[in-house]
Write a protein that holds these residues in place. Structure first.
Motif, PDB file in Angstrom:
ATOM      1  N   TRP A 187       0.819  -1.206   0.000  1.00 46.88           N
ATOM      2  CA  TRP A 187       0.000   0.000   0.000  1.00 46.88           C
ATOM      3  C   TRP A 187       0.853   1.256   0.000  1.00 46.88           C
ATOM      4  CZ3 TRP A 187      -4.199  -1.225  -1.945  1.00 46.88           C
ATOM      5  CH2 TRP A 187      -4.924  -2.360  -1.552  1.00 46.88           C
TER       6      TRP A 187
ATOM      7  N   GLU B  29      -2.468  -6.094  -7.098  1.00 47.14           N
ATOM      8  CA  GLU B  29      -3.552  -5.732  -6.178  1.00 47.14           C
ATOM      9  C   GLU B  29      -4.551  -6.873  -6.017  1.00 47.14           C
ATOM     10  OE1 GLU B  29      -7.044  -2.308  -5.787  1.00 47.14           O
ATOM     11  OE2 GLU B  29      -5.816  -2.454  -7.588  1.00 47.14           O
TER      12      GLU B  29
ATOM     13  N   SER C 277      -5.287  -7.609  -2.207  1.00 47.67           N
ATOM     14  CA  SER C 277      -6.349  -6.922  -1.481  1.00 47.67           C
ATOM     15  C   SER C 277      -7.582  -7.786  -1.197  1.00 47.67           C
ATOM     16  CB  SER C 277      -6.752  -5.644  -2.215  1.00 47.67           C
ATOM     17  OG  SER C 277      -7.598  -4.870  -1.407  1.00 47.67           O
TER      18      SER C 277
END
Length: 491
Positions: free
Chosen positions: A301, A408, A412
Protein backbone atom coordinates in the motif's frame (compact mmCIF):
# COMPACT_ATOMS: atom_id res chain seq x y z
CA UNK A 1 -33.13 -15.98 10.37
CA UNK A 2 -30.45 -17.36 12.68
CA UNK A 3 -26.73 -16.83 12.18
CA UNK A 4 -26.35 -20.50 11.39
CA UNK A 5 -28.97 -20.56 8.68
CA UNK A 6 -27.56 -17.37 7.22
CA UNK A 7 -24.34 -19.16 6.32
CA UNK A 8 -25.68 -22.65 5.61
CA UNK A 9 -28.51 -21.81 3.20
CA UNK A 10 -27.63 -22.05 -0.52
CA UNK A 11 -28.30 -18.31 -1.08
CA UNK A 12 -27.53 -18.01 -4.76
CA UNK A 13 -29.45 -14.86 -5.63
CA UNK A 14 -26.52 -12.74 -6.86
CA UNK A 15 -24.30 -14.40 -9.47
CA UNK A 16 -24.41 -17.60 -7.45
CA UNK A 17 -23.73 -15.76 -4.19
CA UNK A 18 -25.90 -14.66 -1.22
CA UNK A 19 -28.42 -11.92 -2.03
CA UNK A 20 -26.90 -9.74 0.68
CA UNK A 21 -23.77 -9.44 -1.42
CA UNK A 22 -25.70 -7.29 -3.91
CA UNK A 23 -26.70 -4.85 -1.13
CA UNK A 24 -23.12 -4.52 0.04
CA UNK A 25 -21.82 -4.39 -3.55
CA UNK A 26 -23.87 -1.29 -4.43
CA UNK A 27 -23.45 0.41 -1.05
CA UNK A 28 -19.68 0.07 -1.31
CA UNK A 29 -19.72 1.11 -4.97
CA UNK A 30 -21.21 4.50 -4.11
CA UNK A 31 -19.11 4.94 -0.97
CA UNK A 32 -15.96 4.35 -3.03
CA UNK A 33 -17.30 6.73 -5.69
CA UNK A 34 -17.39 9.44 -3.05
CA UNK A 35 -13.96 8.54 -1.65
CA UNK A 36 -12.05 8.23 -4.93
CA UNK A 37 -13.91 11.12 -6.54
CA UNK A 38 -12.78 13.46 -3.79
CA UNK A 39 -9.26 12.00 -3.70
CA UNK A 40 -8.85 12.36 -7.48
CA UNK A 41 -8.91 16.15 -7.20
CA UNK A 42 -7.76 16.75 -3.61
CA UNK A 43 -4.01 17.09 -4.31
CA UNK A 44 -4.60 19.40 -7.27
CA UNK A 45 -7.02 21.54 -5.22
CA UNK A 46 -4.40 21.86 -2.50
CA UNK A 47 -1.31 22.74 -4.57
CA UNK A 48 -2.58 24.49 -7.70
CA UNK A 49 -2.62 28.28 -7.70
CA UNK A 50 -5.31 30.53 -6.27
CA UNK A 51 -5.74 31.90 -9.80
CA UNK A 52 -7.12 28.47 -10.71
CA UNK A 53 -9.54 28.60 -7.77
CA UNK A 54 -7.35 26.28 -5.68
CA UNK A 55 -5.52 26.88 -2.38
CA UNK A 56 -1.95 27.32 -3.66
CA UNK A 57 -0.23 25.31 -0.90
CA UNK A 58 3.37 24.07 -1.19
CA UNK A 59 3.34 21.03 -3.48
CA UNK A 60 5.48 18.78 -1.29
CA UNK A 61 3.34 19.56 1.76
CA UNK A 62 0.13 19.02 -0.24
CA UNK A 63 1.21 15.55 -1.37
CA UNK A 64 2.25 14.68 2.17
CA UNK A 65 -1.11 15.92 3.53
CA UNK A 66 -3.05 13.73 1.08
CA UNK A 67 -0.95 10.72 2.10
CA UNK A 68 -1.38 11.32 5.83
CA UNK A 69 -5.12 11.81 5.34
CA UNK A 70 -5.21 8.35 3.73
CA UNK A 71 -3.28 6.96 6.69
CA UNK A 72 -5.69 8.53 9.20
CA UNK A 73 -8.68 7.13 7.28
CA UNK A 74 -7.44 3.59 7.74
CA UNK A 75 -6.23 4.08 11.32
CA UNK A 76 -9.73 5.09 12.30
CA UNK A 77 -10.82 1.58 11.31
CA UNK A 78 -9.51 0.29 14.65
CA UNK A 79 -11.93 2.51 16.57
CA UNK A 80 -14.71 1.65 14.13
CA UNK A 81 -14.05 -2.06 14.57
CA UNK A 82 -14.11 -1.72 18.35
CA UNK A 83 -17.41 0.17 18.28
CA UNK A 84 -18.91 -2.51 16.04
CA UNK A 85 -17.66 -5.36 18.24
CA UNK A 86 -18.67 -3.76 21.54
CA UNK A 87 -21.51 -1.28 20.88
CA UNK A 88 -23.27 -1.02 17.50
CA UNK A 89 -22.70 -4.22 15.56
CA UNK A 90 -21.37 -4.18 12.00
CA UNK A 91 -24.59 -3.29 10.18
CA UNK A 92 -25.41 -0.14 12.15
CA UNK A 93 -21.75 0.96 12.10
CA UNK A 94 -21.81 0.90 8.30
CA UNK A 95 -24.86 3.18 8.18
CA UNK A 96 -23.60 5.67 10.78
CA UNK A 97 -20.25 5.84 9.01
CA UNK A 98 -21.90 6.61 5.70
CA UNK A 99 -23.75 9.56 7.20
CA UNK A 100 -20.51 11.07 8.55
CA UNK A 101 -18.76 10.57 5.20
CA UNK A 102 -21.56 12.38 3.38
CA UNK A 103 -21.32 15.31 5.80
CA UNK A 104 -17.55 15.44 5.24
CA UNK A 105 -17.94 15.77 1.49
CA UNK A 106 -20.55 18.47 2.01
CA UNK A 107 -17.99 20.42 4.09
CA UNK A 108 -15.45 20.14 1.26
CA UNK A 109 -18.08 21.33 -1.19
CA UNK A 110 -18.55 24.58 0.75
CA UNK A 111 -16.31 27.46 -0.47
CA UNK A 112 -14.69 28.08 2.93
CA UNK A 113 -11.05 27.39 2.02
CA UNK A 114 -8.69 25.46 4.30
CA UNK A 115 -11.31 25.31 7.06
CA UNK A 116 -13.61 23.28 4.83
CA UNK A 117 -10.73 20.96 3.89
CA UNK A 118 -9.78 20.15 7.48
CA UNK A 119 -13.38 19.84 8.69
CA UNK A 120 -14.31 17.66 5.72
CA UNK A 121 -11.29 15.40 6.05
CA UNK A 122 -11.88 14.88 9.78
CA UNK A 123 -15.52 13.87 9.20
CA UNK A 124 -14.53 11.50 6.37
CA UNK A 125 -11.82 9.95 8.54
CA UNK A 126 -14.33 9.28 11.34
CA UNK A 127 -17.01 7.97 8.98
CA UNK A 128 -14.72 5.70 7.00
CA UNK A 129 -13.43 4.24 10.27
CA UNK A 130 -16.96 3.10 11.04
CA UNK A 131 -17.89 1.96 7.54
CA UNK A 132 -14.82 0.48 5.87
CA UNK A 133 -13.76 -2.39 8.17
CA UNK A 134 -17.30 -3.31 9.11
CA UNK A 135 -18.79 -3.61 5.64
CA UNK A 136 -16.10 -6.21 4.87
CA UNK A 137 -16.95 -8.05 8.07
CA UNK A 138 -20.61 -8.14 7.02
CA UNK A 139 -19.53 -9.61 3.65
CA UNK A 140 -17.56 -12.31 5.45
CA UNK A 141 -20.58 -13.12 7.64
CA UNK A 142 -22.58 -14.11 4.55
CA UNK A 143 -20.39 -17.21 4.07
CA UNK A 144 -19.42 -20.20 6.16
CA UNK A 145 -15.67 -20.32 6.93
CA UNK A 146 -15.19 -23.28 4.58
CA UNK A 147 -17.47 -22.00 1.78
CA UNK A 148 -15.45 -22.29 -1.48
CA UNK A 149 -17.29 -19.20 -2.82
CA UNK A 150 -15.71 -16.99 -0.15
CA UNK A 151 -12.66 -15.64 -2.02
CA UNK A 152 -14.72 -15.29 -5.21
CA UNK A 153 -17.37 -13.36 -3.25
CA UNK A 154 -14.79 -10.92 -1.93
CA UNK A 155 -13.43 -10.50 -5.45
CA UNK A 156 -16.92 -9.63 -6.76
CA UNK A 157 -17.31 -7.21 -3.84
CA UNK A 158 -13.96 -5.72 -4.85
CA UNK A 159 -15.32 -5.17 -8.36
CA UNK A 160 -18.00 -2.93 -6.84
CA UNK A 161 -15.30 -0.90 -5.15
CA UNK A 162 -13.51 -0.42 -8.43
CA UNK A 163 -16.59 0.30 -10.50
CA UNK A 164 -17.19 3.24 -8.18
CA UNK A 165 -13.49 4.10 -8.39
CA UNK A 166 -13.64 4.11 -12.18
CA UNK A 167 -16.65 6.43 -12.49
CA UNK A 168 -15.55 8.80 -9.72
CA UNK A 169 -12.51 10.52 -11.30
CA UNK A 170 -14.39 10.97 -14.56
CA UNK A 171 -17.33 12.71 -12.90
CA UNK A 172 -15.66 14.51 -9.98
CA UNK A 173 -12.49 15.19 -11.98
CA UNK A 174 -14.38 16.80 -14.84
CA UNK A 175 -16.54 18.90 -12.54
CA UNK A 176 -13.63 19.84 -10.27
CA UNK A 177 -10.95 20.64 -12.87
CA UNK A 178 -13.16 22.00 -15.66
CA UNK A 179 -16.00 23.73 -13.78
CA UNK A 180 -15.47 24.31 -10.06
CA UNK A 181 -13.51 22.38 -7.42
CA UNK A 182 -16.37 22.54 -4.93
CA UNK A 183 -18.81 21.12 -7.46
CA UNK A 184 -16.51 18.10 -7.79
CA UNK A 185 -16.57 17.60 -4.02
CA UNK A 186 -20.36 18.06 -4.06
CA UNK A 187 -20.69 15.21 -6.56
CA UNK A 188 -18.82 13.00 -4.09
CA UNK A 189 -21.41 13.89 -1.41
CA UNK A 190 -24.23 12.88 -3.77
CA UNK A 191 -22.48 9.56 -4.38
CA UNK A 192 -22.37 8.76 -0.67
CA UNK A 193 -26.05 9.68 -0.34
CA UNK A 194 -26.87 7.14 -3.07
CA UNK A 195 -24.84 4.54 -1.20
CA UNK A 196 -26.86 5.14 1.96
CA UNK A 197 -30.11 4.71 0.04
CA UNK A 198 -28.92 1.42 -1.50
CA UNK A 199 -27.86 0.12 1.92
CA UNK A 200 -31.00 1.19 3.74
CA UNK A 201 -33.40 -0.50 1.32
CA UNK A 202 -31.33 -3.65 0.86
CA UNK A 203 -30.42 -4.25 4.48
CA UNK A 204 -33.10 -6.91 4.91
CA UNK A 205 -31.02 -9.19 2.66
CA UNK A 206 -28.16 -9.23 5.17
CA UNK A 207 -29.97 -11.38 7.74
CA UNK A 208 -28.04 -11.70 10.98
CA UNK A 209 -24.60 -11.05 9.46
CA UNK A 210 -22.86 -8.75 11.98
CA UNK A 211 -26.25 -7.42 13.09
CA UNK A 212 -25.30 -7.40 16.77
CA UNK A 213 -21.94 -6.84 18.51
CA UNK A 214 -20.16 -10.19 19.08
CA UNK A 215 -18.53 -9.00 22.32
CA UNK A 216 -20.90 -6.32 23.68
CA UNK A 217 -20.11 -4.02 26.57
CA UNK A 218 -22.21 -4.80 29.66
CA UNK A 219 -25.18 -2.44 29.72
CA UNK A 220 -24.23 -1.10 33.14
CA UNK A 221 -20.69 -0.19 31.94
CA UNK A 222 -21.54 1.23 28.51
CA UNK A 223 -22.18 4.87 29.43
CA UNK A 224 -19.12 5.06 31.69
CA UNK A 225 -16.73 3.50 29.15
CA UNK A 226 -17.99 5.54 26.18
CA UNK A 227 -17.87 8.78 28.18
CA UNK A 228 -14.30 8.09 29.24
CA UNK A 229 -13.25 7.31 25.64
CA UNK A 230 -14.91 10.49 24.35
CA UNK A 231 -13.21 12.60 27.04
CA UNK A 232 -9.76 11.18 26.30
CA UNK A 233 -10.22 11.62 22.54
CA UNK A 234 -11.38 15.22 22.85
CA UNK A 235 -8.51 15.93 25.26
CA UNK A 236 -5.92 14.63 22.80
CA UNK A 237 -7.45 16.65 19.96
CA UNK A 238 -7.46 19.77 22.15
CA UNK A 239 -3.77 19.30 23.03
CA UNK A 240 -2.81 18.99 19.34
CA UNK A 241 -4.90 22.06 18.43
CA UNK A 242 -3.27 24.14 21.18
CA UNK A 243 0.23 23.02 20.12
CA UNK A 244 -0.52 23.99 16.52
CA UNK A 245 -2.07 27.37 17.41
CA UNK A 246 0.85 28.26 19.71
CA UNK A 247 3.39 27.35 17.03
CA UNK A 248 4.92 24.49 19.04
CA UNK A 249 3.73 21.97 16.45
CA UNK A 250 3.65 22.88 12.76
CA UNK A 251 1.46 21.35 10.08
CA UNK A 252 4.47 19.28 9.06
CA UNK A 253 4.88 18.23 12.68
CA UNK A 254 1.30 16.94 12.77
CA UNK A 255 2.08 14.84 9.69
CA UNK A 256 5.15 13.35 11.39
CA UNK A 257 3.11 12.66 14.52
CA UNK A 258 0.38 10.81 12.62
CA UNK A 259 3.05 8.90 10.67
CA UNK A 260 4.60 7.68 13.91
CA UNK A 261 1.21 6.66 15.31
CA UNK A 262 0.44 4.72 12.12
CA UNK A 263 3.43 2.47 12.81
CA UNK A 264 3.11 2.20 16.60
CA UNK A 265 -0.65 1.52 16.64
CA UNK A 266 -0.65 -1.82 14.76
CA UNK A 267 2.29 -3.05 16.85
CA UNK A 268 0.33 -2.28 20.02
CA UNK A 269 -2.78 -3.89 18.61
CA UNK A 270 -0.98 -7.14 17.81
CA UNK A 271 0.35 -7.21 21.38
CA UNK A 272 -3.12 -6.67 22.88
CA UNK A 273 -4.73 -9.47 20.87
CA UNK A 274 -1.82 -11.84 21.44
CA UNK A 275 -2.00 -11.35 25.23
CA UNK A 276 -5.79 -11.42 25.51
CA UNK A 277 -7.19 -14.42 27.44
CA UNK A 278 -9.99 -14.49 24.87
CA UNK A 279 -7.47 -15.48 22.16
CA UNK A 280 -7.03 -19.27 21.98
CA UNK A 281 -3.62 -20.91 21.29
CA UNK A 282 -4.64 -21.73 17.71
CA UNK A 283 -5.85 -18.17 17.16
CA UNK A 284 -2.57 -16.87 18.62
CA UNK A 285 -0.60 -18.98 16.14
CA UNK A 286 -2.69 -17.64 13.27
CA UNK A 287 -2.06 -14.08 14.45
CA UNK A 288 1.67 -14.82 14.37
CA UNK A 289 1.31 -15.96 10.76
CA UNK A 290 -0.60 -12.76 10.06
CA UNK A 291 2.38 -10.53 10.99
CA UNK A 292 4.49 -11.11 7.82
CA UNK A 293 1.32 -10.77 5.73
CA UNK A 294 0.64 -7.45 7.44
CA UNK A 295 4.16 -6.18 6.71
CA UNK A 296 3.85 -7.24 3.07
CA UNK A 297 0.50 -5.46 2.77
CA UNK A 298 1.92 -2.28 4.34
CA UNK A 299 4.73 -2.23 1.77
CA UNK A 300 2.29 -2.86 -1.06
CA UNK A 301 0.00 0.00 0.00
CA UNK A 302 2.95 2.35 0.49
CA UNK A 303 3.55 2.08 -3.26
CA UNK A 304 0.00 1.59 -4.49
CA UNK A 305 -1.56 4.53 -2.64
CA UNK A 306 0.86 6.96 -4.25
CA UNK A 307 -1.62 7.00 -7.13
CA UNK A 308 -3.24 10.02 -5.46
CA UNK A 309 0.07 11.72 -4.61
CA UNK A 310 3.29 11.08 -6.53
CA UNK A 311 1.73 9.37 -9.54
CA UNK A 312 -0.93 12.10 -9.66
CA UNK A 313 1.82 14.74 -9.67
CA UNK A 314 3.72 12.76 -12.34
CA UNK A 315 0.59 12.72 -14.50
CA UNK A 316 0.20 16.47 -14.01
CA UNK A 317 3.70 17.53 -15.07
CA UNK A 318 5.64 14.64 -16.64
CA UNK A 319 3.11 12.60 -18.61
CA UNK A 320 1.88 13.20 -22.15
CA UNK A 321 -1.85 12.72 -21.51
CA UNK A 322 -2.78 12.57 -25.20
CA UNK A 323 -4.13 9.13 -26.11
CA UNK A 324 -6.07 8.06 -29.20
CA UNK A 325 -6.19 11.69 -30.29
CA UNK A 326 -7.74 12.90 -27.02
CA UNK A 327 -6.12 14.85 -24.20
CA UNK A 328 -7.26 13.84 -20.72
CA UNK A 329 -7.20 15.85 -17.48
CA UNK A 330 -4.65 14.43 -15.02
CA UNK A 331 -7.41 13.33 -12.60
CA UNK A 332 -8.65 10.85 -15.24
CA UNK A 333 -5.46 8.82 -14.78
CA UNK A 334 -6.88 7.49 -11.53
CA UNK A 335 -9.65 5.71 -13.45
CA UNK A 336 -7.14 3.41 -15.16
CA UNK A 337 -6.63 1.13 -12.18
CA UNK A 338 -10.38 0.54 -11.62
CA UNK A 339 -10.78 -0.25 -15.33
CA UNK A 340 -8.05 -2.87 -14.99
CA UNK A 341 -9.78 -4.31 -11.92
CA UNK A 342 -13.11 -4.56 -13.75
CA UNK A 343 -11.39 -6.36 -16.63
CA UNK A 344 -9.16 -8.66 -14.57
CA UNK A 345 -11.20 -9.37 -11.41
CA UNK A 346 -13.65 -11.82 -13.07
CA UNK A 347 -10.69 -13.73 -14.49
CA UNK A 348 -9.05 -13.99 -11.07
CA UNK A 349 -12.37 -15.00 -9.45
CA UNK A 350 -12.87 -17.75 -12.04
CA UNK A 351 -9.26 -18.85 -11.59
CA UNK A 352 -9.62 -19.31 -7.82
CA UNK A 353 -12.89 -21.23 -8.24
CA UNK A 354 -11.35 -23.39 -10.97
CA UNK A 355 -8.26 -24.19 -8.91
CA UNK A 356 -10.25 -24.75 -5.71
CA UNK A 357 -7.97 -26.27 -3.07
CA UNK A 358 -5.08 -26.30 -5.58
CA UNK A 359 -4.76 -22.51 -5.69
CA UNK A 360 -1.60 -20.88 -4.28
CA UNK A 361 -1.55 -20.18 -0.55
CA UNK A 362 -2.18 -16.68 0.78
CA UNK A 363 1.53 -16.02 1.59
CA UNK A 364 2.49 -17.07 -1.95
CA UNK A 365 -0.11 -14.72 -3.46
CA UNK A 366 1.21 -11.89 -1.30
CA UNK A 367 4.81 -12.57 -2.37
CA UNK A 368 3.91 -12.40 -6.06
CA UNK A 369 1.87 -9.25 -5.38
CA UNK A 370 4.88 -7.49 -3.90
CA UNK A 371 6.98 -8.52 -6.87
CA UNK A 372 4.44 -7.11 -9.29
CA UNK A 373 4.03 -3.75 -7.55
CA UNK A 374 7.82 -3.52 -7.50
CA UNK A 375 7.97 -4.17 -11.24
CA UNK A 376 5.32 -1.47 -11.81
CA UNK A 377 7.62 1.06 -10.15
CA UNK A 378 10.56 -0.16 -12.20
CA UNK A 379 8.43 0.63 -15.27
CA UNK A 380 7.84 4.13 -13.87
CA UNK A 381 11.61 4.43 -13.39
CA UNK A 382 12.13 3.66 -17.08
CA UNK A 383 9.38 6.10 -18.09
CA UNK A 384 11.09 8.81 -16.00
CA UNK A 385 14.48 8.45 -17.68
CA UNK A 386 15.79 11.27 -19.82
CA UNK A 387 15.09 14.98 -19.78
CA UNK A 388 12.41 15.93 -17.16
CA UNK A 389 11.09 18.49 -19.65
CA UNK A 390 10.15 15.70 -22.10
CA UNK A 391 6.86 14.10 -21.17
CA UNK A 392 6.55 10.31 -21.00
CA UNK A 393 4.32 8.39 -23.44
CA UNK A 394 0.83 7.65 -22.11
CA UNK A 395 1.29 3.91 -22.73
CA UNK A 396 3.79 3.72 -19.85
CA UNK A 397 1.11 4.58 -17.31
CA UNK A 398 -1.29 2.03 -18.82
CA UNK A 399 1.25 -0.80 -18.67
CA UNK A 400 2.29 0.24 -15.16
CA UNK A 401 -1.30 0.09 -13.90
CA UNK A 402 -1.90 -3.27 -15.61
CA UNK A 403 1.03 -4.80 -13.71
CA UNK A 404 0.14 -3.08 -10.44
CA UNK A 405 -3.50 -4.17 -10.73
CA UNK A 406 -2.55 -7.84 -11.04
CA UNK A 407 -0.57 -7.40 -7.83
CA UNK A 408 -3.55 -5.73 -6.18
CA UNK A 409 -5.87 -8.63 -7.06
CA UNK A 410 -3.40 -11.06 -5.50
CA UNK A 411 -3.35 -9.10 -2.25
CA UNK A 412 -6.35 -6.92 -1.48
CA UNK A 413 -9.43 -9.18 -1.87
CA UNK A 414 -7.37 -12.18 -0.76
CA UNK A 415 -6.21 -10.24 2.30
CA UNK A 416 -9.78 -9.31 3.21
CA UNK A 417 -10.81 -12.94 3.00
CA UNK A 418 -7.76 -14.22 4.90
CA UNK A 419 -8.34 -11.68 7.67
CA UNK A 420 -11.87 -12.89 8.30
CA UNK A 421 -10.52 -16.46 8.52
CA UNK A 422 -7.46 -15.73 10.69
CA UNK A 423 -9.19 -13.31 13.08
CA UNK A 424 -9.75 -14.35 16.71
CA UNK A 425 -13.50 -14.69 17.27
CA UNK A 426 -13.59 -12.07 20.05
CA UNK A 427 -11.81 -9.56 17.82
CA UNK A 428 -13.57 -10.17 14.48
CA UNK A 429 -14.29 -6.59 13.43
CA UNK A 430 -11.22 -5.24 15.19
CA UNK A 431 -8.97 -7.59 13.23
CA UNK A 432 -10.53 -6.27 10.05
CA UNK A 433 -9.62 -2.85 11.37
CA UNK A 434 -6.09 -4.19 11.85
CA UNK A 435 -6.03 -5.23 8.17
CA UNK A 436 -6.74 -1.63 7.22
CA UNK A 437 -3.95 -0.52 9.55
CA UNK A 438 -1.59 -2.07 7.00
CA UNK A 439 -2.72 0.60 4.56
CA UNK A 440 -2.51 3.20 7.33
CA UNK A 441 1.09 2.23 8.11
CA UNK A 442 2.02 2.17 4.44
CA UNK A 443 0.53 5.59 3.79
CA UNK A 444 1.88 6.96 7.08
CA UNK A 445 5.42 6.07 6.04
CA UNK A 446 4.52 7.20 2.52
CA UNK A 447 3.61 10.67 3.82
CA UNK A 448 7.29 11.11 4.65
CA UNK A 449 8.63 9.25 1.61
CA UNK A 450 6.65 11.31 -0.94
CA UNK A 451 8.45 14.46 0.19
CA UNK A 452 11.58 13.12 -1.53
CA UNK A 453 9.88 13.09 -4.92
CA UNK A 454 10.48 15.74 -7.56
CA UNK A 455 10.35 15.83 -11.33
CA UNK A 456 14.16 15.85 -11.37
CA UNK A 457 14.74 12.75 -9.20
CA UNK A 458 11.77 10.68 -10.38
CA UNK A 459 13.94 7.93 -11.86
CA UNK A 460 15.85 7.27 -8.62
CA UNK A 461 12.66 7.59 -6.54
CA UNK A 462 10.73 4.93 -8.46
CA UNK A 463 13.77 2.66 -8.83
CA UNK A 464 14.60 2.49 -5.11
CA UNK A 465 11.01 1.83 -4.00
CA UNK A 466 10.50 -0.79 -6.73
CA UNK A 467 13.69 -2.61 -5.74
CA UNK A 468 12.73 -2.71 -2.04
CA UNK A 469 9.28 -4.17 -2.87
CA UNK A 470 10.77 -6.91 -5.09
CA UNK A 471 13.33 -7.87 -2.42
CA UNK A 472 10.62 -8.11 0.26
CA UNK A 473 8.51 -10.28 -2.05
CA UNK A 474 11.40 -12.72 -2.47
CA UNK A 475 11.85 -12.97 1.32
CA UNK A 476 8.13 -13.67 1.80
CA UNK A 477 8.20 -16.39 -0.87
CA UNK A 478 11.10 -18.09 0.91
CA UNK A 479 9.16 -18.07 4.20
CA UNK A 480 5.84 -19.32 2.79
CA UNK A 481 6.02 -22.87 4.17
CA UNK A 482 6.81 -21.68 7.70
CA UNK A 483 3.94 -19.21 7.62
CA UNK A 484 1.48 -21.84 6.39
CA UNK A 485 2.28 -24.10 9.34
CA UNK A 486 1.30 -21.29 11.72
CA UNK A 487 -2.01 -20.78 9.89
CA UNK A 488 -3.39 -24.17 11.08
CA UNK A 489 -5.26 -25.20 7.96
CA UNK A 490 -6.23 -21.75 6.69
CA UNK A 491 -5.00 -21.41 3.12
Amino acid sequence: MSATSAVSAPQKGFFGHPRGLSTLFFAELWERFSYYGMKAILAYYLYRSTAEGALGLDKSFALSLVAIYGSAVYMSGVAGGWLADRVFGGQRSVFYGGVLIMLGHIALALPIGVTGVYLGLILIVLGTGLLKPNISTVVGGLYAADDPRRDAGFTIFYMGINLGGFIAPLVCGTLGEKVDWHLGFGAAAVGMALGLVAYRFGRRNLGDSAAVPPNPLPVEDRARVLTRIAAISLGLVAVVVVLVLTGVLSGQGVIYLISAVSVVLPIGYFVVMMRSPKTTPVERSRLTAYIPLFIAAAMFWLLFEQSATVIAAFADTRLDRTFLGLEFPPSFIQSINPVMIILFAPLFALLWVKLGNRQPSTPRKFAVSLGLVGVSYVLMMIASSGDPAVRANFLWIIVMYAVMTCGELLLSPVGLSATTKLAPRAFASQTMGLWFLASAAGQGVGAIVVQFYSDENAQAYFGVLGGVAIALGVLLALGTNSIRKLMHGVN
